[in-house]
Design a protein around this motif. Structure first.
Motif, PDB file in Angstrom:
ATOM      1  N   UNK A   1       5.760   7.665  -1.279  1.00  0.00           N
ATOM      2  CA  UNK A   1       5.996   8.050   0.111  1.00  0.00           C
ATOM      3  C   UNK A   1       4.679   7.929   0.862  1.00  0.00           C
TER       4      UNK A   1
ATOM      5  N   UNK B   1       4.914   7.564   7.943  1.00  0.00           N
ATOM      6  CA  UNK B   1       5.146   6.617   9.040  1.00  0.00           C
ATOM      7  C   UNK B   1       3.899   5.804   9.339  1.00  0.00           C
TER       8      UNK B   1
ATOM      9  N   UNK C   1       0.136  12.987   2.910  1.00  0.00           N
ATOM     10  CA  UNK C   1      -0.671  13.554   1.844  1.00  0.00           C
ATOM     11  C   UNK C   1      -2.152  13.648   2.171  1.00  0.00           C
TER      12      UNK C   1
ATOM     13  N   UNK D   1      -6.025  20.839   5.436  1.00  0.00           N
ATOM     14  CA  UNK D   1      -5.196  22.011   5.139  1.00  0.00           C
ATOM     15  C   UNK D   1      -6.029  23.284   4.978  1.00  0.00           C
TER      16      UNK D   1
ATOM     17  N   UNK E   1       2.380  21.602   0.288  1.00  0.00           N
ATOM     18  CA  UNK E   1       3.035  20.348  -0.101  1.00  0.00           C
ATOM     19  C   UNK E   1       4.384  20.614  -0.766  1.00  0.00           C
TER      20      UNK E   1
ATOM     21  N   UNK F   1      11.522   8.557  10.958  1.00  0.00           N
ATOM     22  CA  UNK F   1      10.686   9.493  10.202  1.00  0.00           C
ATOM     23  C   UNK F   1      10.377  10.705  11.086  1.00  0.00           C
TER      24      UNK F   1
ATOM     25  N   UNK G   1      13.358  10.784   6.311  1.00  0.00           N
ATOM     26  CA  UNK G   1      12.390   9.812   5.799  1.00  0.00           C
ATOM     27  C   UNK G   1      13.115   8.477   5.714  1.00  0.00           C
TER      28      UNK G   1
ATOM     29  N   UNK H   1       1.476  21.752  11.079  1.00  0.00           N
ATOM     30  CA  UNK H   1       0.396  20.912  10.562  1.00  0.00           C
ATOM     31  C   UNK H   1       0.567  20.680   9.061  1.00  0.00           C
ATOM     32  N   UNK H   2       0.959  21.709   8.331  1.00  0.00           N
ATOM     33  CA  UNK H   2       1.150  21.542   6.887  1.00  0.00           C
ATOM     34  C   UNK H   2       2.229  20.497   6.611  1.00  0.00           C
ATOM     35  N   UNK H   3       3.319  20.556   7.383  1.00  0.00           N
ATOM     36  CA  UNK H   3       4.395  19.579   7.202  1.00  0.00           C
ATOM     37  C   UNK H   3       3.928  18.175   7.576  1.00  0.00           C
TER      38      UNK H   3
ATOM     39  N   UNK I   1       0.848  16.970   7.638  1.00  0.00           N
ATOM     40  CA  UNK I   1      -0.119  16.442   6.671  1.00  0.00           C
ATOM     41  C   UNK I   1       0.587  15.970   5.411  1.00  0.00           C
ATOM     42  N   UNK I   2       1.621  16.679   4.997  1.00  0.00           N
ATOM     43  CA  UNK I   2       2.332  16.289   3.775  1.00  0.00           C
ATOM     44  C   UNK I   2       3.166  15.031   3.991  1.00  0.00           C
ATOM     45  N   UNK I   3       3.820  14.917   5.157  1.00  0.00           N
ATOM     46  CA  UNK I   3       4.842  13.888   5.333  1.00  0.00           C
ATOM     47  C   UNK I   3       4.455  12.725   6.239  1.00  0.00           C
ATOM     48  N   UNK I   4       3.530  12.947   7.184  1.00  0.00           N
ATOM     49  CA  UNK I   4       3.151  11.915   8.157  1.00  0.00           C
ATOM     50  C   UNK I   4       4.364  11.347   8.893  1.00  0.00           C
TER      51      UNK I   4
ATOM     52  N   UNK J   1       6.769  10.254  12.256  1.00  0.00           N
ATOM     53  CA  UNK J   1       6.569   9.605  13.551  1.00  0.00           C
ATOM     54  C   UNK J   1       6.656  10.644  14.670  1.00  0.00           C
TER      55      UNK J   1
ATOM     56  N   UNK K   1      -5.101  13.325  10.700  1.00  0.00           N
ATOM     57  CA  UNK K   1      -5.752  12.029  10.810  1.00  0.00           C
ATOM     58  C   UNK K   1      -4.940  11.106  11.722  1.00  0.00           C
ATOM     59  N   UNK K   2      -3.621  11.219  11.671  1.00  0.00           N
ATOM     60  CA  UNK K   2      -2.749  10.399  12.527  1.00  0.00           C
ATOM     61  C   UNK K   2      -1.724  11.324  13.156  1.00  0.00           C
TER      62      UNK K   2
END
Lengths: 381, 381
Positions: free
Chosen positions: A237, A240, A245, A250, A310, B216, B232, B308-310, B312-315, B317, B344-345
């Motif tokens: 995974x 997008x 990850x 965090x 996570x 996403x 996803x 933010x936790x979600x 960062x884990x999933x990235x 759209x 980061x994104x």
């Protein structure tokens, strides 16, 4: 004649060659033409034609008679085997403190590995050159011809674009924007795949490590640049924008500090922040050193925070802890206890089985996937 | 004759019927036999036979001549249309403070909605009975025959097993272990799908809300029982054990308190904790009330932590914020600012377009998916 009738004859030939190659490769021993005919359902002339082509391509070879085998009347049955040595693959890690490489044959069997230390402050060119030199020396030292490289996989921290360039990397100086794949393609003159380091590591743990047989896995790579890689339904995974990850931030959410401070027993940041230094802090804590005990507690608290976030988001079957936290077996019990507290459905937790090899081995597996797709491609019809 | 030659004749008939039904359904107007023959590539006798069958099944109807249409010489061309009214679907939400339902026809067009309040303390039987009664009254009030219900979707907080029973629900008293799907199948006498409420909500936002066209998406459902649902690659991510997005414990990780305390302006927990009460606190804060400003700041801090936790884990759209936080437009700017800092994104951020209807509408969409699979099934060959 073949398995299919009608249609594109070159496609048909390719599908039939794939069927024969798969049979050869999955056999534990060399096969006779008769065994190949029986195993594939193809005609004898078809199999003979394909075997000639595979021998020309160097992917199959006729074996000498097995030692001690008796020649019956008439000519002996010819036997063929898959030539795993016909091609080679490299898996490369480019990290903050070191570059490493593993070399394998076409069957994925490892020939050897090599690594070199590098400064965290080294620039992009120096790091890239050292990674390439380290890998090429590994190829030479194994007496492998560079021209037999079929594909190279690279694992490195940061967000990687589909073209193998670095969209963003906060861990390595000058790394952001680097056309890493293109640069290494020029060096190795074969396809180069670039992948985020934690993503490569989770692929490795599924291939040869503790995640064997698991389809839903989160791997947390502790270290200077903590990150996570996830398999969902057996597939990476990436997210997008390729940033899934990237959990470096965090700990800020949890109002915690950086690992070199968390693990400090002196008031000064722990330096160098590597597996040996971290192991020493854990050993001190086990021996009853109070400051080390506090450091380990702070570190575990942060790790639990990252892993729990996570796990709550993804609900994996298994969490693998790697990076320089691997091998630190004092970590697992408190992590399990805390996950039981926070998660409605706590996952299994395991330490990385591949340790510091995980990223390079995962990069190798991704390169092998690419080559296998090319060797064994069967178009869906 | 048909699109396929040879093979199972009943399968062939079914595929051809599906082709005709799809053509009828996607047409903006009623179609003549000639138009159906042209549009499907089937023969006229085949289409005639299928139309007879579809009429018997109630899925297609012959139209009266359109008003004002001139009869040419000979008999007029018959016209057919898809009978969206041949079947109905229910989407039901069973939540901590209320039960609600939406009713639609076979094309997914909404007929009406209904809701009833219920106490957070109500037991499982009382909650289940009220949910069923509310939905059945909605069906009656729309003059729809109960026998035309083709499927029912249900969205409710907690972890749902594949058989529609509740594996775990911490938000609703007595809910854990309830065979919810089975109980409601007895009431409605049609297939019943049970889904986690946040999962249903993200499906709704993609169908009719702000996530239209996105593949996403993370939807955070704020409320008494905060949760998240994720798409996803366009598909619901439920996790290995159905617990993905069960982020109720995330605030504990950040050492934060529960929302009723965060949003308190009196020192006592905010009660009831619903959209109106939360909106009042936000309005007070905008008018300059210091305690309300602090409460809103605490609440946003926590929401940012969870989101933010979600992310960062999933990235993803897109992040959609719903539940009783929906409509609170003061929330979005600080959330965006904080995500820019941590991610980061950073993803796009939007408020739910469906608000308090999201869960029931998503449950309806899942029921519609099931019925469409049955109506329009074409086996892959």
């Amino acid at each position: 004649m073949g398995r299919l009738t009608g249609g594109d004859p070159s496609l048909l030939r390719r599908i039939n060659a794939t069927v024969v190659l798969r049979a050869l490769r999955s056999a534990t021993d060399a096969l006779t033409l008769t065994e190949l005919v029986r195993g594939t359902g193809l005609s004898r002339p078809t199999v003979e034609g394909i075997m000639e082509g595979l021998q020309v391509a160097g992917l199959a070879a006729e074996c000498a008679d097995a030692p001690g085998e008796l020649r019956r009347q008439g000519r002996p049955a010819r036997r063929y085997r898959f030539c795993a040595e016909a091609g080679h693959l490299l898996g490369i890690e480019i990290g903050p403190h070191r570059v490493s490489a593993v070399l394998s044959d076409l069957a994925g069997a490892r020939l050897d590995r090599a690594e070199r230390p590098i400064s965290e402050q080294a620039g992009a060119e120096e790091r890239l050159e050292l990674a390439a030199a380290n890998a090429l020396e590994l190829v030479s030292s194994c007496a492998v011809a560079r021209s037999t490289l079929r594909a190279v996989g690279v694992g490195t921290p940061g967000i990687v674009r589909a073209d193998g360039s670095m969209r963003l990397s906060t861990a390595l100086p000058g790394w952001t924007g680097l056309p890493l794949g293109e640069r290494l393609r020029r060096t190795f003159r074969c396809p180069v795949l670039v992948e985020n380091d934690a993503n490569a590591a989770v692929v490795a743990e599924r291939w040869q490590g503790v995640a064997s047989g698991c389809t839903d896995v989160v791997m947390v790579l502790a270290g200077l640049s903590p990150g996570a890689g996830s398999l969902i339904g057996g597939r990476l995974h990436r997210g997008f924008g390729g940033a899934a990850g990237e959990i470096g931030a965090l700990h800020l959410l949890g109002r915690e500090a950086f690992p070199e401070r968390l693990l400090s027993t002196t008031g000064e940041p722990l330096h160098p922040l590597d597996e040996a230094a971290v192991a020493e802090v854990f050993a001190l804590a086990r021996s009853g050193d109070e400051r080390a005990e506090q450091a380990v507690e702070r570190f575990i608290h942060r790790l639990v925070h990252d892993v729990a976030a996570l796990v709550l988001a993804l609900d994996p079957e298994l969490v693998v802890v790697g990076g320089w936290a691997a091998g630190l077996d004092g970590l697992l019990d408190p992590l399990r206890t805390e996950l039981e507290r926070y998660c409605l459905r706590p996952p299994r937790v395991a330490l990385s089985a591949l340790g510091e090899d995980a990223v390079a081995v995962g990069a190798l597996r991704l390169a092998l996937d690419l080559v296998e797709e090319q060797l064994f491609v069967v178009e869906s019809t």
